[in-house]
Design an enzyme around this catalytic site. Structure first.
Site, short mmCIF file in Angstrom:
data_model
loop_
_atom_site.label_atom_id
_atom_site.label_comp_id
_atom_site.label_asym_id
_atom_site.label_seq_id
_atom_site.Cartn_x
_atom_site.Cartn_y
_atom_site.Cartn_z
N CYS A 79 0.77 -1.11 -0.02
CA CYS A 79 0.18 -0.17 -0.07
C CYS A 79 0.79 1.49 -0.01
CB CYS A 79 -1.03 -0.11 1.23
SG CYS A 79 -2.20 1.22 1.01
N HIS A 167 -3.41 -5.21 0.50
CA HIS A 167 -3.02 -5.66 1.72
C HIS A 167 -3.17 -6.93 1.78
CE1 HIS A 167 -2.67 -1.88 3.93
NE2 HIS A 167 -3.62 -1.41 3.21
N GLU A 169 -1.84 -9.03 4.03
CA GLU A 169 -1.92 -9.67 5.20
C GLU A 169 -3.22 -9.81 5.97
OE1 GLU A 169 -1.60 -4.92 5.73
OE2 GLU A 169 -1.01 -6.58 4.41
#
Length: 507
Positions: A79, A167, A169
């Protein structure tokens, strides 16, 4: 030599999730401030640049020099990290027409790209950004897009550097773990051999070398963290460890007696110290949460210093500090969420050196290490309990009477969870005494007494949490029992806030 991934933190709410996901891949990683790349670079296998609440075009944007990193280590920008790579390489990052937040469908342009190997075309990814990369230098190869974001993923030719606008994660990114595994294993070449057993072996060796024949005093609380820290230290230095359990007057009902009993057969050298009056006196009239934390932390250190002098030759203070304590007390962008008594509450000058064997572990990792150490499940399975104890669950000033009221209410709640089999389904639970009184009717009399809030959350590491959907019948019975049995309480409420935006504790 410990292999590791370094995460440069630009202040994102998701930075800790990146660390969690990397560690789930049996790879050690550390979060460091965006401008504090470690001077000791032994074992570093790769670098991840986190997201950020800032725009790269903001005059106050967080900036770091990557000249000593790019080309020398594999790099993954996430990001803001991806935007930072583009912006500092001559690309253009502009404000998006509308903030792009939520799910998107990923379309890759190069199915053979190492980072995206195994990532399904049209898989869902999670977006959370206000800016977007509108152009990149010729050295940037476009490898992924979404319907709204042309540059959703890129690779920089001639170096092992990638950037992704989404993202990976976050749970909602379906193949995010595959992408991170590709980076850790295939790009960085990590052996993925960081396990509880390897942590124990390396930590015990480190403690032996660091402490030598010195004596250590440990702040024992009876919780998971200090218990695991005690057993690790005991393996390393044996009888040179002295555990001190302090009754600061802010423990749960019967906690002092129960904790001392729990450790009778563990081979630990434990001293119990009654210091209730000292803490009550220091906390009298204090209402500000941070000040209460600092007073409690200072009180612990004073007690430990005093007891260490009695014991003679004590040179170290050990604590069960874990990674969320460190992260929440660390200022990346100038704002501290809260100080923890075993991180931010320590005085600048104290007579003992500090050792924290669990400082870089998340709570669930501490539990896995504890099970590897063969610690009994009734100790390992205990809910987290804040270091300052009920001091941060009594809103406003603290008095012995308020402690009594909260201890009784909390005991009914926790025992109820245990009796109904709900305790193990909940990450953390407790009661909070509110600084308000409300009108009630008990018998034929009007009452004006205290309100108690019940808090129960689900989590894996304490960094994020959702409120537990406890059965209405259970909550009704607990509420009724508290109001009927605890003198001074006539109202019970249930906290349905998640973290974020709320925290687990109220102070």
């Amino acid at each position: 030599m410990q292999e590791k991934i370094i995460i440069l933190d630009f202040g994102s709410q998701y930075t800790q999730l990146i660390a969690r996901r990397v560690r789930e891949l049996n790879t050690y990683c550390e979060i460091v401030p965006f401008n504090k790349f470690p001077e000791d670079r032994d074992g570093i296998k790769g670098v991840i640049l986190s997201g950020s609440p800032f725009s790269v075009n903001d005059p106050n944007a967080l900036y770091t020099d990557l000249s000593g990193i790019r080309g020398k280590y594999p790099v993954l920008g996430v990001c803001y990290g991806a935007q930072f790579l583009a912006h500092t390489s001559g690309g253009k990052v502009e404000s998006a027409d509308s903030r792009e937040y939520g799910r998107a469908q990923l379309k890759w342009h190069d199915e053979d790209d190492t980072l995206f190997k195994g990532v399904r075309n049209n898989s869902t990814v999670w977006m959370s950004h206000g800016d977007t990369i509108t152009s990149v230098p010729d050295s940037f190869k476009l490898v992924a897009s979404t319907d709204e974001v042309r540059v959703a993923g890129f690779k920089i030719e001639g170096e092992k550097t990638w950037g992704v606008q989404f993202h990976p994660e976050v749970y909602h990114s379906e193949d995010g773990k595959i992408l991170l595994n590709n980076f850790v294993k295939d790009v960085c070449g990590c052996a993925q051999d960081w396990t509880p057993a390897s942590f124990i072996e390396s930590t015990v060796a480190m403690l032996k070398e660091k402490i030598g024949n010195d004596k250590v005093v440990l702040a024992l609380s009876g919780g998971v963290d200090s218990t695991v820290a005690a057993v690790l230290l005991n393996k390393a230095i044996g009888r040179n460890l002295v555990c001190i359990f302090v009754d600061n007057g802010l423990l749960r009902k019967n906690e002092f007696e129960n904790v001392l009993k729990n450790y009778e057969h563990m081979g630990l050298n434990v001293l119990g110290i009654d210091a209730k009056d000292k803490f009550y006196k220091a906390l009298a009239g204090v209402t500000e949460p941070e000040k209460k934390r600092k007073i409690i932390g200072k009180g612990f250190i004073e007690v430990f210093d005093e007891e260490a002098r009695k014991l003679k030759d004590i040179k170290w203070l050990a604590q069960g500090t874990i990674y969320p304590d460190v992260i929440e007390s660390l200022s990346i962008t100038g704002m501290v969420i809260k100080s923890h008594h075993n991180v931010g509450g320590l005085p600048q000058k104290m007579n003992l050196k500090l050792v924290e064997p669990l400082r870089l572990l998340f709570k669930d990792e501490v539990r896995r290490v504890g099970r590897e150490l063969k610690i009994t499940e009734d100790l390992i399975g205990r809910h987290p309990f804040p270091g300052p104890g009920l001091g941060v669950r009594i809103l406003g000033d603290i008095t012995p009477e308020k402690v009594r009221v909260l201890q009784e209410a909390d005991h009914i709640f926790i025992q109820g969870l245990i009796d109904t089999g709900l305790y193990k389904e909940v990450w953390q639970a407790g009661a909070i005494l509110l600084p308000v009184q409300s009108v009630g009717v008990m018998g034929d009399e009007r009452t004006y007494e205290n309100a108690v809030a019940l808090r129960a959350v689900l989590s894996t590491d304490g960094m994020t949490a959702d409120w537990a959907k406890l059965p209405y019948d259970f909550l009704g019975k607990v509420s009724n029992d508290i109001i009927n049995k605890v003198r001074g309480v006539n109202r019970v409420v249930y906290d349905i806030s998640s973290k974020p935006p709320a925290t687990i504790e109220w102070e």
